[in-house]
Design a protein around this motif. Structure first.
Motif, PDB file in Angstrom:
ATOM      1  N   ALA A 133     -52.378   6.052 -68.160  1.00  0.00           N
ATOM      2  CA  ALA A 133     -52.707   7.426 -67.782  1.00  0.00           C
ATOM      3  C   ALA A 133     -53.335   7.514 -66.407  1.00  0.00           C
ATOM      4  O   ALA A 133     -53.605   8.618 -65.920  1.00  0.00           O
ATOM      5  N   ASN A 134     -53.600   6.368 -65.781  1.00  0.00           N
ATOM      6  CA  ASN A 134     -54.140   6.319 -64.435  1.00  0.00           C
ATOM      7  C   ASN A 134     -55.465   7.084 -64.366  1.00  0.00           C
ATOM      8  O   ASN A 134     -56.292   6.948 -65.246  1.00  0.00           O
ATOM      9  N   SER A 135     -55.658   7.910 -63.369  1.00  0.00           N
ATOM     10  CA  SER A 135     -56.944   8.598 -63.198  1.00  0.00           C
ATOM     11  C   SER A 135     -57.123   9.790 -64.124  1.00  0.00           C
ATOM     12  O   SER A 135     -58.111  10.528 -64.002  1.00  0.00           O
ATOM     13  N   ALA A 136     -56.206  10.005 -65.055  1.00  0.00           N
ATOM     14  CA  ALA A 136     -56.432  10.980 -66.123  1.00  0.00           C
ATOM     15  C   ALA A 136     -57.174  10.341 -67.290  1.00  0.00           C
ATOM     16  O   ALA A 136     -57.614  11.041 -68.199  1.00  0.00           O
ATOM     17  N   HIS A 137     -57.321   9.017 -67.265  1.00  0.00           N
ATOM     18  CA  HIS A 137     -58.011   8.303 -68.342  1.00  0.00           C
ATOM     19  C   HIS A 137     -59.517   8.363 -68.107  1.00  0.00           C
ATOM     20  O   HIS A 137     -59.989   8.065 -66.997  1.00  0.00           O
ATOM     21  N   PRO A 138     -60.314   8.722 -69.102  1.00  0.00           N
ATOM     22  CA  PRO A 138     -61.766   8.850 -68.894  1.00  0.00           C
ATOM     23  C   PRO A 138     -62.458   7.536 -68.564  1.00  0.00           C
ATOM     24  O   PRO A 138     -63.559   7.556 -68.012  1.00  0.00           O
ATOM     25  N   PHE A 139     -61.862   6.396 -68.891  1.00  0.00           N
ATOM     26  CA  PHE A 139     -62.457   5.123 -68.499  1.00  0.00           C
ATOM     27  C   PHE A 139     -62.310   4.873 -66.994  1.00  0.00           C
ATOM     28  O   PHE A 139     -63.102   4.152 -66.397  1.00  0.00           O
ATOM     29  N   PHE A 165     -55.713  16.717 -56.054  1.00  0.00           N
ATOM     30  CA  PHE A 165     -55.459  15.290 -56.265  1.00  0.00           C
ATOM     31  C   PHE A 165     -53.983  14.973 -56.021  1.00  0.00           C
ATOM     32  O   PHE A 165     -53.647  13.973 -55.356  1.00  0.00           O
ATOM     33  N   ALA A 166     -53.089  15.829 -56.537  1.00  0.00           N
ATOM     34  CA  ALA A 166     -51.650  15.570 -56.420  1.00  0.00           C
ATOM     35  C   ALA A 166     -51.193  15.569 -54.968  1.00  0.00           C
ATOM     36  O   ALA A 166     -50.445  14.688 -54.538  1.00  0.00           O
ATOM     37  N   VAL A 167     -51.634  16.555 -54.192  1.00  0.00           N
ATOM     38  CA  VAL A 167     -51.239  16.628 -52.784  1.00  0.00           C
ATOM     39  C   VAL A 167     -51.825  15.454 -52.007  1.00  0.00           C
ATOM     40  O   VAL A 167     -51.137  14.822 -51.192  1.00  0.00           O
ATOM     41  N   SER A 168     -53.086  15.154 -52.252  1.00  0.00           N
ATOM     42  CA  SER A 168     -53.739  14.061 -51.521  1.00  0.00           C
ATOM     43  C   SER A 168     -53.086  12.720 -51.814  1.00  0.00           C
ATOM     44  O   SER A 168     -52.924  11.883 -50.916  1.00  0.00           O
ATOM     45  N   THR A 169     -52.680  12.500 -53.040  1.00  0.00           N
ATOM     46  CA  THR A 169     -52.110  11.204 -53.395  1.00  0.00           C
ATOM     47  C   THR A 169     -50.681  11.049 -52.885  1.00  0.00           C
ATOM     48  O   THR A 169     -50.273   9.958 -52.488  1.00  0.00           O
ATOM     49  N   THR A 170     -49.901  12.140 -52.855  1.00  0.00           N
ATOM     50  CA  THR A 170     -48.526  12.031 -52.358  1.00  0.00           C
ATOM     51  C   THR A 170     -48.465  12.007 -50.837  1.00  0.00           C
ATOM     52  O   THR A 170     -47.482  11.545 -50.269  1.00  0.00           O
ATOM     53  N   MET A 171     -49.503  12.483 -50.162  1.00  0.00           N
ATOM     54  CA  MET A 171     -49.523  12.450 -48.700  1.00  0.00           C
ATOM     55  C   MET A 171     -50.255  11.232 -48.152  1.00  0.00           C
ATOM     56  O   MET A 171     -50.387  11.082 -46.947  1.00  0.00           O
ATOM     57  N   THR A 172     -50.742  10.353 -49.028  1.00  0.00           N
ATOM     58  CA  THR A 172     -51.442   9.157 -48.565  1.00  0.00           C
ATOM     59  C   THR A 172     -50.823   7.868 -49.073  1.00  0.00           C
ATOM     60  O   THR A 172     -51.438   6.813 -48.947  1.00  0.00           O
ATOM     61  N   SER A 173     -49.667   7.898 -49.650  1.00  0.00           N
ATOM     62  CA  SER A 173     -49.007   6.711 -50.214  1.00  0.00           C
ATOM     63  C   SER A 173     -49.858   6.044 -51.279  1.00  0.00           C
ATOM     64  O   SER A 173     -49.740   4.839 -51.519  1.00  0.00           O
ATOM     65  N   THR A 174     -50.710   6.813 -51.958  1.00  0.00           N
ATOM     66  CA  THR A 174     -51.588   6.223 -52.965  1.00  0.00           C
ATOM     67  C   THR A 174     -50.886   6.102 -54.313  1.00  0.00           C
ATOM     68  O   THR A 174     -50.853   5.040 -54.921  1.00  0.00           O
ATOM     69  N   GLY A 175     -50.314   7.174 -54.811  1.00  0.00           N
ATOM     70  CA  GLY A 175     -49.652   7.089 -56.107  1.00  0.00           C
ATOM     71  C   GLY A 175     -50.588   7.240 -57.276  1.00  0.00           C
ATOM     72  O   GLY A 175     -50.150   7.314 -58.428  1.00  0.00           O
ATOM     73  N   SER A 176     -51.898   7.247 -57.040  1.00  0.00           N
ATOM     74  CA  SER A 176     -52.859   7.495 -58.114  1.00  0.00           C
ATOM     75  C   SER A 176     -52.734   8.946 -58.565  1.00  0.00           C
ATOM     76  O   SER A 176     -52.571   9.838 -57.736  1.00  0.00           O
ATOM     77  N   VAL A 177     -52.813   9.202 -59.867  1.00  0.00           N
ATOM     78  CA  VAL A 177     -52.615  10.566 -60.371  1.00  0.00           C
ATOM     79  C   VAL A 177     -53.659  10.901 -61.421  1.00  0.00           C
ATOM     80  O   VAL A 177     -54.115  10.038 -62.161  1.00  0.00           O
ATOM     81  N   ASN A 178     -54.059  12.171 -61.472  1.00  0.00           N
ATOM     82  CA  ASN A 178     -54.904  12.636 -62.571  1.00  0.00           C
ATOM     83  C   ASN A 178     -54.192  13.689 -63.404  1.00  0.00           C
ATOM     84  O   ASN A 178     -54.787  14.343 -64.245  1.00  0.00           O
ATOM     85  N   SER A 179     -52.893  13.874 -63.124  1.00  0.00           N
ATOM     86  CA  SER A 179     -52.062  14.790 -63.907  1.00  0.00           C
ATOM     87  C   SER A 179     -50.608  14.362 -63.732  1.00  0.00           C
ATOM     88  O   SER A 179     -50.282  13.617 -62.812  1.00  0.00           O
TER      89      SER A 179
END
Length: 553
Positions: free
Chosen positions: A237-243, A331-345
């Motif tokens: 779940a990546n950054s959608a996971h509470p851990f 989060f979605a815009v920041s991750t797709t414009m920074t080559s991060t790929g981390s997601v919270n949704s």
């Protein structure tokens, strides 16, 4: 407080924090790469690999260092996954299959961090820490090193020397990435993220079912996954996971971490070329595109277009329920414009037009602000293209930072901007023509096509995020996406370093009354326009078949 006001304050606090650290962090990174001193731990590393950190390298030698180190990293990470069941702390997990092991090794070494597996049920503690987390550090350092080599190409003259790859790699890791990551990891632990090497826990859910919960060194991996614009999550779940992302504060912190180095590197560029105003022009172009993306996606998601969303009074399916539409969009815009790929949704759940904006953010080359290093050198390539266009309009030889942009330079820049679109479009076309894309779609029609287009855009641009409905864990997609990740990462670096060598060889050209002032707002506007037009002409047909068709239906 209304959700809109809360979102405005969230973005304002983020921009304020980035502005606050832009100068000190940018100056510090410039000092790191211009320093002649070596720490004792750095000297030990140089001796262990047999490198002379004081030996200057021309661009072919610098490139050989990049490729040799990355090839060995792919081999090591591949073998580690294949024998993880025989290593300590294996948690009983089986070896990763050959195609998936190749895909994952290519993914993490290329700073993509695309995941066709669920980390908590596939990767052992040793694989996560010694393999994936280590690559999060060094793959990010490779990107920054290549960017610094290009900056030296602008800063130096009458020499082909671009510095030393091994020194740049080690200094970036030891002096920049590790210290910031340690601080960030401690803050994440204090805020509720987990950090341990425990065994898998089996718990009983409210419905009476059994669920296995995997612990691990989550906070330390979370810090560098965002700081290094990597993105690979410990959990599926990546950054959608509470851990990984316990609360609203950690959500804001993770967005800050993935933006802080890319938005600070233009200051480093300005310091190293001796003109900080040039850095301000670059960071302004990055900021304009990023801010337009945030506003557009947030506005579309609040409008919740579509019959189902309008009847429900919102578009929260697939969003981060704890935080709402605004933080999910940010989060979605920041991750797709920074080559991060981390997601919270789940990006697959965004509306058609919002998904198109997220795709466009990657298709731009992820330069707003882009990945660590790759965003800066991608933006500088686009600046060269913009200067060339301006030179054509006024009928004079283009110049940028005192360097003539001649036939060789523009050919190298053109090759750079053609590689990724070719990988995206050819990869998508092959998947659809061979039926491999259609068989992996969860949806049909325009949205199903968007899933395939997103996967190959994400892989070729080294982003790593996905439309979650796309079933990528097949032998074909593991292999093809892995090849796209490797080629999309290292082929552009060939042209970047060749361009850096060409620029460093030149004799500086003095500025005249007719020289284009590239530190002025006019140039920033020209740069933004050139980026949007070039990308639009390249990808508009593909976007029209997918997200535009869905959004306008």
């Amino acid at each position: 407080m209304s959700p809109v006001l809360a979102d405005v304050l969230l973005v304002t606090a983020l921009i304020g924090a980035l502005a606050l650290v832009h100068r000190p962090l940018g100056d510090y990174m410039a000092a790191v790469f211009q320093s002649r001193k070596h720490f004792w731990v750095e000297k030990w590393i140089y001796r262990s690999v047999g490198a002379n950190p004081d030996a200057e390298m021309r661009w072919p030698a610098y490139l050989r260092g990049v490729l040799a180190f990355s090839a060995l990293s792919v081999l090591f990470l591949y073998l580690l996954q294949r024998v993880q069941d025989k290593l300590p702390l294996s948690l009983g997990f089986k070896p990763i299959t050959p195609d998936q092991a190749f895909n994952t090794a290519a993914s993490f070494v290329s700073n993509t961090n695309w995941q066709s597996y669920s980390g908590e049920v596939a990767m052992s503690h040793v694989t996560q820490t010694m393999g994936l987390a280590v690559q999060n550090f060094v793959s990010a350092a490779v990107g920054i090193a290549v960017a610094v080599a290009l900056v030296r190409g602008f800063a130096r003259s009458r020499t082909g020397d671009l510095g030393n790859f091994w020194a740049d790699l080690v200094r970036c890791t030891i002096r920049i990435l590790i210290p910031i990551s340690v601080i960030a990891a401690v803050i994440l632990i204090a805020a509720g993220a987990i950090q341990n090497f425990g065994d898998i826990h089996t718990v009983t859910t409210l419905t009476g079912d059994k669920q296995a919960i995997s612990p691990g060194a989550v906070a330390s991996q979370e810090a560098i996954k965002d700081l290094g614009t990597n993105g690979g999550g410990f959990f599926n779940a990546n950054s959608a996971h509470p851990f990984e992302n316990p609360n609203g504060f950690t959500n804001w912190l993770e967005i800050f971490l993935l933006l802080v180095i890319p938005f600070s590197l233009p200051r480093t560029f300005g310091k190293m070329v001796g003109n900080v105003k040039q850095g301000y022009a670059i960071v302004a172009a990055m900021g304009i595109i990023w801010f337009l993306g945030v506003v557009t996606v947030t506005w579309i998601e609040y409008a919740h277009p579509g019959t189902a969303s309008q009847l429900a009074g919102g578009a929260m399916e697939g969003k981060e329920q704890r935080f709402g539409e605004g933080p999910s969009s940010l989060f979605a815009v920041s991750t797709t414009m920074t080559s991060t790929g981390s997601v919270n949704s789940f990006h697959d759940s965004f509306s058609g037009l919002s998904g198109g904006v997220l795709l466009l953010g990657m298709m731009l080359g992820e330069i707003a602000p882009g990945g660590v290093g790759s965003g800066l050198y991608g933006m500088l390539i686009m600046a060269i293209i913009a200067v060339f266009i301006a030179g054509l309009m006024v009928g004079r030889t283009p110049e940028y930072l005192g360097k003539k942009i001649g036939t060789r330079e523009i050919k190298l820049a053109a090759c750079y901007i053609l590689i990724t679109p070719a990988l995206v479009l050819i990869g998508t076309a092959l998947a659809m023509a061979l039926g491999k894309g259609e068989s992996s779609m969860t949806n049909i029609g325009a949205h199903g096509f968007s899933e395939v287009l997103y996967a190959y855009t994400s892989a070729s641009n080294n982003n790593g995020s996905a439309f979650a409905g796309f079933a990528a864990n097949t032998e074909y997609h593991n292999t093809m996406l892995g090849l796209c990740m490797v080629l999309g990462r290292f082929l552009p670096m060939v042209f970047v370093l060749a361009l850096a060598g060409s620029l460093a060889d030149q004799k500086p050209v003095p500025a005249t009354a007719g020289t284009l002032r590239t530190e002025k707002p006019l140039f920033t506007g020209l740069l933004v326009g050139a980026i949007l037009i070039i990308t639009g002409l390249t990808f508009f047909p593909a976007l029209a078949l997918g997200p535009l068709a869905e959004g306008l239906a």
